[in-house]
Write an enzyme that holds these catalytic residues in place. Structure first.
Site, PDB file in Angstrom:
ATOM      1  N   SER A  66       0.873   6.941   1.545  1.00 23.00           N
ATOM      2  CA  SER A  66       0.389   5.587   1.273  1.00 23.00           C
ATOM      3  C   SER A  66      -0.569   5.609   0.086  1.00 23.00           C
ATOM      4  CB  SER A  66      -0.314   5.027   2.515  1.00 23.00           C
ATOM      5  OG  SER A  66      -1.458   5.803   2.829  1.00 23.00           O
ATOM      6  N   TYR A  67      -1.005   4.416  -0.322  1.00 22.69           N
ATOM      7  CA  TYR A  67      -1.897   4.282  -1.476  1.00 22.69           C
ATOM      8  C   TYR A  67      -3.163   5.104  -1.233  1.00 22.69           C
ATOM      9  CZ  TYR A  67      -4.472   2.026  -5.263  1.00 22.69           C
ATOM     10  OH  TYR A  67      -5.181   1.778  -6.406  1.00 22.69           O
ATOM     11  N   PRO A  68      -3.506   6.017  -2.157  1.00 28.94           N
ATOM     12  CA  PRO A  68      -4.582   6.978  -1.873  1.00 28.94           C
ATOM     13  C   PRO A  68      -5.983   6.533  -2.255  1.00 28.94           C
ATOM     14  CG  PRO A  68      -3.493   7.593  -3.909  1.00 28.94           C
ATOM     15  CD  PRO A  68      -2.794   6.348  -3.408  1.00 28.94           C
ATOM     16  N   SER A 113       0.810  -1.220   0.000  1.00 30.54           N
ATOM     17  CA  SER A 113       0.000   0.000   0.000  1.00 30.54           C
ATOM     18  C   SER A 113       0.843   1.269   0.000  1.00 30.54           C
ATOM     19  CB  SER A 113      -0.939   0.014   1.212  1.00 30.54           C
ATOM     20  OG  SER A 113      -0.208  -0.084   2.409  1.00 30.54           O
TER      21      SER A 113
END
Length: 656
Positions: free
Chosen positions: A355-357, A154
């Site tokens: 982090s992964y949005p 992530s």
């Protein structure tokens, strides 16, 4: 042993190869200028015997590797009856760039023993991973199920990426089928209704400046005529929300109301306190006048204290950040539209800053080391010549020892009610110094993410609320006040307003109070304001229109299609429908389809069906068949009522 790793974007491939290769990867051309191949050695894959050192090539795609469309020769615009498209065969298609990327994957797969997918860990990423696998099999038929792994990650923090490489999972084929279902339904419904609407309205709109110019870009579009009126299963409900607000404003009829208000002098500070009528306001002037005169005749200018309360109160820190909240709050606080904020967040993720949005999760796992992330926000940025972010000292204060006077210490974030089981809430990974290679918009979005995260890890704000209630004859009036005692998270989160109010008069229970002013006042109801993007995002999320990751795209599309335009009024930007947008919504309402295209119910049901596929409770075949049959029925009814669309357009144009 040779391992081929494929990411969704070149920036991710480059970052992961640097981590897994220990900074010793070499790059070479792939045949497509925006994708590189990175070669390095890595030991730690679980499928490598005894953790042996493996030769690794890391490359990427650039989003989807393939698409689907109808044959242009047999089912192009004007070459078939439109209704044939509900059953027409679909072909896999690639543009020239996709062909170059596919050739690279096939070439690199020839000597590979294993394939590891490093696409984004969401539903769409699973489908892109499947596309990659299909292309790799064309280059090496030995790459079957057992040779395909999927990295789960992530963000791009070093230890996290190493763990992802050492603990891979498998592709989720249920998610692959769900995306395939959505793609096919959107194509069949989109092209059939786009061609019908365009052929119906073309002559009306030919000379109108309100038409979109992107027909050649839209699948099923007529390359020889840019006057395309496109239909999308998510865009129409999104448009419907904007038109509904527009009509509520246009049809609003103001009403006059009346109310009573008392003003009492505060002898402690020389100010005044206003007491509001507990009845609020009434729309009958005579009734309010009767209450007012009764109070004057009965009690004169004296009221009595009948209730006095003082109690602790709390302003809660925000929940951990989801994609929808990011887009909604960036629109509200930073004046960025949903596409701008999500694009900036994507770039920050690709550069390793956040982090992964794309996540629905608003709960951090308790095993996650959040203190180390707070520490990174408190650190000096070594690359920025000792520069600190504006919130670095606040982050440092959260980590002070327990015996210090500061009450605002690190506290594990609140837990929301959503967990997509794929990604944690959006949070910063490393600090961003003044010299970081980011755009001004990316820097603003990063600051919001960082401050939101620190607010989540802080204490709630604490205060004391006071309520004073007066009886004036038979009527009751009240005033409230607030004293903020501990600001805590408010010091790092400037968008949350919670301020100490004017001090209330110090009065005792049953005390008689002189009224400085007693007035009967009038007011008028006001129409709602036009739709803001923040409101539209919330409505779409609440009603299941699109996903957290696609909401921005749908809002952008209704503006590109010229169904909606944005208007700036002061500091606020509002969304207003165009003549075409209003006429499309009212036109379909006049036709009277069983499921209104402009309402969220049909698309919401489709999203629920896709979720059932992901859970294994429905099949792609059944869902496609059921939904396509509905659209076929709606298409025939719309086709039979084409004149209604034309009549409504004329009516709307005349009224606007």
């Amino acid at each position: 042993m040779k391992v081929l790793c494929v990411a969704e974007k070149n920036s991710i491939a480059k970052a992961v190869s640097q981590i897994l290769g220990g900074g010793r990867s070499t790059s070479r051309d792939s045949g497509y200028m925006y994708v590189k191949n990175y070669d390095f050695m890595f030991s730690g894959f679980p499928f490598a015997r005894n953790g042996a050192n493996c030769e690794v090539t890391m490359t990427s795609v650039a989003g989807h590797l393939t698409g689907i469309d109808f044959s242009h020769d047999s089912h192009g615009w004007g070459k078939c009856a439109i209704q044939e498209l509900f059953d027409a065969p679909l072909n896999e298609i690639m543009n020239n760039n996709q062909k170059k990327i596919a050739s690279n994957i096939k070439r690199e797969a020839r000597n590979a023993d294993y394939l590891m997918i490093w696409t984004d860990c969401d539903r769409e990423g699973e489908y892109i991973g499947w596309e990659i696998w299909q292309e790799a099999k064309r280059g090496n038929r030995l790459i079957q199920n057992d040779q395909v792994y999927r990295a789960v990650f992530s963000h791009l923090e070093r230890q996290h990426i190493l763990n992802a490489a050492r603990n891979p999972s498998r592709l989720d084929m249920k998610s692959v089928h769900a995306v395939g279902t959505r793609i096919e339904i959107d194509l069949r419904a989109g092209v059939t209704f786009t061609r019908l609407l365009t052929e119906t309205l073309r002559n009306k709109l030919r000379n109108q400046a309100t038409m979109t110019k992107d027909g050649a870009k839209h699948r099923g579009g007529n390359k020889n005529d840019s006057q395309v009126v496109s239909y999308g299963t998510c865009q129409f409900p999104t448009l419907g929300f904007v038109v509904d607000r527009f009509e509520r404003i246009r049809n609003f009829v103001p009403e006059e109301f009346w109310y009573i208000q008392l003003v009492v002098e505060n002898k402690d500070n020389g100010g005044t306190t206003t007491f509001q009528w507990d009845r609020g306001h009434l729309f009958d002037r005579l009734s309010v006048l009767t209450f007012y005169e009764t109070c004057i005749e009965t009690a004169g200018n004296v009221a009595q204290v009948v209730d006095l309360k003082s109690k602790p109160t709390t302003k809660y820190r925000p929940l951990p950040l989801t994609t929808v909240e990011l887009q909604k709050n960036c629109a509200r606080y930073l004046r960025l539209n949903a596409k701008q904020s999500l694009d900036a967040a994507e770039k920050l993720y690709q550069k390793g800053f956040i982090s992964y949005p794309r996540t629905e999760t608003d709960t951090f796992p308790h095993a996650m080391d959040l203190k180390s992330l707070v520490e990174k926000q408190a650190q000096l940025d070594q690359l920025a010549a000792g520069g600190r972010t504006a919130w670095a000292s606040y982050a440092a204060s959260l980590l002070q020892p327990e015996n210090t006077s500061n009450n605002n210490k690190f506290k594990f974030p609140r837990s929301g009610s959503h967990d997509d089981k794929a990604h944690p809430p959006i949070h910063p990974i490393v600090s961003l110094g003044p010299e970081a290679n980011v755009s001004p918009v990316e820097r603003r979005v990063y600051e919001y993410v960082a401050r939101h995260f620190l607010a989540c890890c802080s204490e709630d704000a604490k205060g004391q609320s006071m309520t004073l209630v007066l009886d004036w004859a038979v009527e009751r009036f009240s005033a409230s006040g607030l004293v903020v005692l501990e600001r805590n998270f408010l010091d790092v989160y400037p968008w949350a307003r919670w301020e100490t109010t004017k001090q209330l008069p110090r009065l005792e229970m049953n005390a008689l109070v002189d009224i400085a002013k007693a007035e009967m006042k009038a007011g008028t109801t006001a129409p709602p304001k036009p739709m803001t993007e923040s409101e539209l995002i919330l409505l779409m999320d609440t009603n299941g229109i699109g996903t957290d990751a696609t909401i921005a795209e749908h809002i952008d599309k209704i503006q590109v299609r010229n169904y909606v335009r944005s208007e700036k009024v002061g500091k606020e930007t509002y969304l207003q429908p165009t003549t075409l947008g209003v006429s499309l919504v009212h036109g379909f309402e006049a036709i009277g389809l069983e499921d209104s295209f402009a309402k969220p119910f049909q698309r919401r049901e489709m999203e629920q069906d896709l979720k059932k596929i992901c859970e294994g409770h429905a099949s792609k075949t059944d869902v496609v068949k059921d939904i396509v049959e509905k659209y076929r029925k709606y298409w025939h009814k719309t086709n039979a009522c084409k004149n209604t669309l034309l009549q409504v357009y004329d009516r709307v144009k005349a009224s606007m």
